[in-house]
Design a protein around this motif. Structure first.
Motif, PDB file in Angstrom:
ATOM      1  N   ILE A  54      10.186  45.840 -32.799  1.00 15.17           N
ATOM      2  CA  ILE A  54       9.329  44.772 -32.284  1.00 15.17           C
ATOM      3  C   ILE A  54      10.195  43.670 -31.677  1.00 15.17           C
ATOM      4  CG2 ILE A  54       9.267  43.518 -34.478  1.00 15.17           C
ATOM      5  CD1 ILE A  54       6.361  42.753 -33.792  1.00 15.17           C
ATOM      6  N   ARG A  55       9.685  43.026 -30.658  1.00 17.14           N
ATOM      7  CA  ARG A  55      10.278  41.825 -30.092  1.00 17.14           C
ATOM      8  C   ARG A  55       9.277  40.689 -30.252  1.00 17.14           C
ATOM      9  NH1 ARG A  55      14.776  42.222 -27.005  1.00 17.14           N
ATOM     10  NH2 ARG A  55      15.445  44.299 -26.356  1.00 17.14           N
ATOM     11  N   GLY A  56       9.682  39.628 -30.927  1.00 18.62           N
ATOM     12  CA  GLY A  56       8.768  38.529 -31.192  1.00 18.62           C
ATOM     13  C   GLY A  56       8.161  37.933 -29.942  1.00 18.62           C
ATOM     14  N   ASN A  63       1.385  32.633 -26.601  1.00 17.25           N
ATOM     15  CA  ASN A  63       0.878  31.909 -27.768  1.00 17.25           C
ATOM     16  C   ASN A  63       2.037  31.494 -28.672  1.00 17.25           C
ATOM     17  OD1 ASN A  63      -0.169  31.342 -30.423  1.00 17.25           O
ATOM     18  ND2 ASN A  63      -2.100  32.254 -29.769  1.00 17.25           N
ATOM     19  N   GLU A  64       2.257  30.177 -28.787  1.00 20.83           N
ATOM     20  CA  GLU A  64       3.417  29.685 -29.532  1.00 20.83           C
ATOM     21  C   GLU A  64       3.322  30.007 -31.013  1.00 20.83           C
ATOM     22  OE1 GLU A  64       5.211  25.369 -30.622  1.00 20.83           O
ATOM     23  OE2 GLU A  64       5.095  25.812 -28.484  1.00 20.83           O
ATOM     24  N   GLU A  65       2.129  29.853 -31.593  1.00 18.53           N
ATOM     25  CA  GLU A  65       1.976  30.139 -33.018  1.00 18.53           C
ATOM     26  C   GLU A  65       2.221  31.620 -33.293  1.00 18.53           C
ATOM     27  OE1 GLU A  65       1.646  28.132 -35.630  1.00 18.53           O
ATOM     28  OE2 GLU A  65       1.957  26.507 -34.187  1.00 18.53           O
ATOM     29  N   THR A  66       1.691  32.479 -32.425  1.00 18.31           N
ATOM     30  CA  THR A  66       1.920  33.908 -32.591  1.00 18.31           C
ATOM     31  C   THR A  66       3.394  34.236 -32.383  1.00 18.31           C
ATOM     32  OG1 THR A  66      -0.296  34.295 -31.728  1.00 18.31           O
ATOM     33  CG2 THR A  66       1.148  36.201 -31.884  1.00 18.31           C
ATOM     34  N   ARG A  67       4.070  33.493 -31.515  1.00 17.24           N
ATOM     35  CA  ARG A  67       5.504  33.700 -31.286  1.00 17.24           C
ATOM     36  C   ARG A  67       6.282  33.475 -32.576  1.00 17.24           C
ATOM     37  NH1 ARG A  67       9.871  32.859 -27.609  1.00 17.24           N
ATOM     38  NH2 ARG A  67      11.712  33.385 -28.850  1.00 17.24           N
ATOM     39  N   ILE A  68       5.918  32.449 -33.321  1.00 16.81           N
ATOM     40  CA  ILE A  68       6.619  32.181 -34.575  1.00 16.81           C
ATOM     41  C   ILE A  68       6.432  33.348 -35.543  1.00 16.81           C
ATOM     42  CG2 ILE A  68       6.697  30.684 -36.614  1.00 16.81           C
ATOM     43  CD1 ILE A  68       5.978  28.349 -34.721  1.00 16.81           C
ATOM     44  N   GLY A  70       5.650  36.395 -34.697  1.00 17.72           N
ATOM     45  CA  GLY A  70       6.347  37.538 -34.110  1.00 17.72           C
ATOM     46  C   GLY A  70       7.837  37.496 -34.360  1.00 17.72           C
ATOM     47  N   ASP A  71       8.431  36.312 -34.284  1.00 14.65           N
ATOM     48  CA  ASP A  71       9.864  36.186 -34.528  1.00 14.65           C
ATOM     49  C   ASP A  71      10.217  36.530 -35.972  1.00 14.65           C
ATOM     50  OD1 ASP A  71      10.460  35.560 -31.947  1.00 14.65           O
ATOM     51  OD2 ASP A  71      10.789  33.421 -32.282  1.00 14.65           O
ATOM     52  N   TYR A  72       9.375  36.102 -36.911  1.00 15.31           N
ATOM     53  CA  TYR A  72       9.627  36.472 -38.309  1.00 15.31           C
ATOM     54  C   TYR A  72       9.461  37.977 -38.519  1.00 15.31           C
ATOM     55  CZ  TYR A  72      10.262  31.760 -40.129  1.00 15.31           C
ATOM     56  OH  TYR A  72      10.775  30.508 -40.389  1.00 15.31           O
ATOM     57  N   MET A  73       8.498  38.571 -37.825  1.00 17.16           N
ATOM     58  CA  MET A  73       8.359  40.021 -37.885  1.00 17.16           C
ATOM     59  C   MET A  73       9.621  40.693 -37.348  1.00 17.16           C
ATOM     60  SD  MET A  73       4.417  40.134 -36.567  1.00 17.16           S
ATOM     61  CE  MET A  73       4.297  41.898 -36.327  1.00 17.16           C
ATOM     62  N   PRO A 135      12.718  30.964 -36.276  1.00 14.89           N
ATOM     63  CA  PRO A 135      12.116  31.476 -35.042  1.00 14.89           C
ATOM     64  C   PRO A 135      12.760  30.855 -33.812  1.00 14.89           C
ATOM     65  CG  PRO A 135      10.669  29.864 -36.063  1.00 14.89           C
ATOM     66  CD  PRO A 135      11.796  30.102 -37.032  1.00 14.89           C
ATOM     67  N   PHE A 136      12.512  31.459 -32.651  1.00 14.68           N
ATOM     68  CA  PHE A 136      12.976  30.995 -31.344  1.00 14.68           C
ATOM     69  C   PHE A 136      14.455  31.260 -31.085  1.00 14.68           C
ATOM     70  CE2 PHE A 136       9.374  28.117 -32.376  1.00 14.68           C
ATOM     71  CZ  PHE A 136       8.490  28.552 -31.391  1.00 14.68           C
TER      72      PHE A 136
END
Length: 239
Positions: A54-56, A63-68, A70-73, A135-136
């Motif tokens: 997966i790539r966050g 979506n910034e909240e989903t990005r966070i 996704g990054d943890y995933m 994240p980020f």
């Protein structure tokens, strides 16, 4: 080189023919390469990406909240890859320590710099998982951060091409391999090496980056032996 950090992409572990996220043959290849290099007396740490799982940023879209999330995933996915690599390396007789930026006591030690340094001095292979723990930030930046923290002599980026090109070699037949470049060249020309944060960190800490084809057997040993394979990125750049 006495101590290096090797960055591998998650995609490097994939079996593209069957779409398996992790291919055993690739794990065997990397374990063999690292074991051979380690036999030279070089201290080796690794950071593995998660693009095979997966790539966050891709998961999240805009979506910034989903990005966070996704990054943890993605950070969790790096731990999966690192566990697979650790297991394979251990089967090759290597003494491996897995440290994670995220607390996961059942599968990895929490990253502590002093323990990482003592492990390297004891001859262990270190695998740093979980990205930076925030994240980020990409795993390229995590690799640059860990390379800085362990005082690595170089950051080695193993890729599926021979180095850095002026154009995408998969799309342009006339692309040319760049053998040497400065950190500023990479930033100003937006060469596709690592993200800008990682490049800037290596520049600030004066850690040279070597980009080379890790899929060619023996290349890691050749790089550590001083052969001028791939692309070298440093403060000086092309002489």
């Amino acid at each position: 080189m006495k101590r290096v950090l090797l960055k591998l992409s998650g995609e490097a572990l994939m079996c593209k023919d069957t779409n398996l996220s992790i291919k055993q043959e690739m794990l065997d290849h990397f374990a063999t390469e690292v074991k051979d290099a380690h036999s030279m007396g070089v201290q080796i740490a690794l950071v593995v990406g998660a693009g095979n799982i997966i790539r966050g940023k891709t998961f999240a879209g805009a979506n910034e909240e989903t990005r966070i999330e996704g990054d943890y995933m993605g950070m969790l996915a790096t731990i999966i890859n690192s566990m697979a690599l650790r297991s394979k390396m251990q089967s090759h007789g290597l003494d491996v320590r897995l440290q994670s930026a995220l607390s996961m006591d059942q599968v990895a030690q929490l990253y502590i710099r002093d323990k990482a340094l003592s492990g390297l001095e004891e001859g262990k292979i270190l695998i740093f998982a979980g990205g930076t723990g925030n994240p980020f930030f990409t795993t390229d930046t995590a690799a640059a951060l860990r390379a800085s923290e362990i005082n690595a002599d170089a950051l080695l980026k193993g890729t599926n091409v021979d180095g850095v090109y002026d154009k995408d070699p998969n799309e342009h037949a006339d692309s040319k391999l760049i053998k040497e470049a400065s950190f500023l060249d990479v930033i100003n020309k937006e060469l596709q090496v690592m993200d800008a944060t990682a490049i800037t960190m290596c520049k600030d800490q004066n850690i040279p980056i070597r980009v080379f084809n890790i899929h060619e057997p023996g290349n890691l040993r050749k790089v550590l032996a001083g052969e001028q394979l791939g692309t070298t990125i440093s403060a000086a750049g092309a002489s």
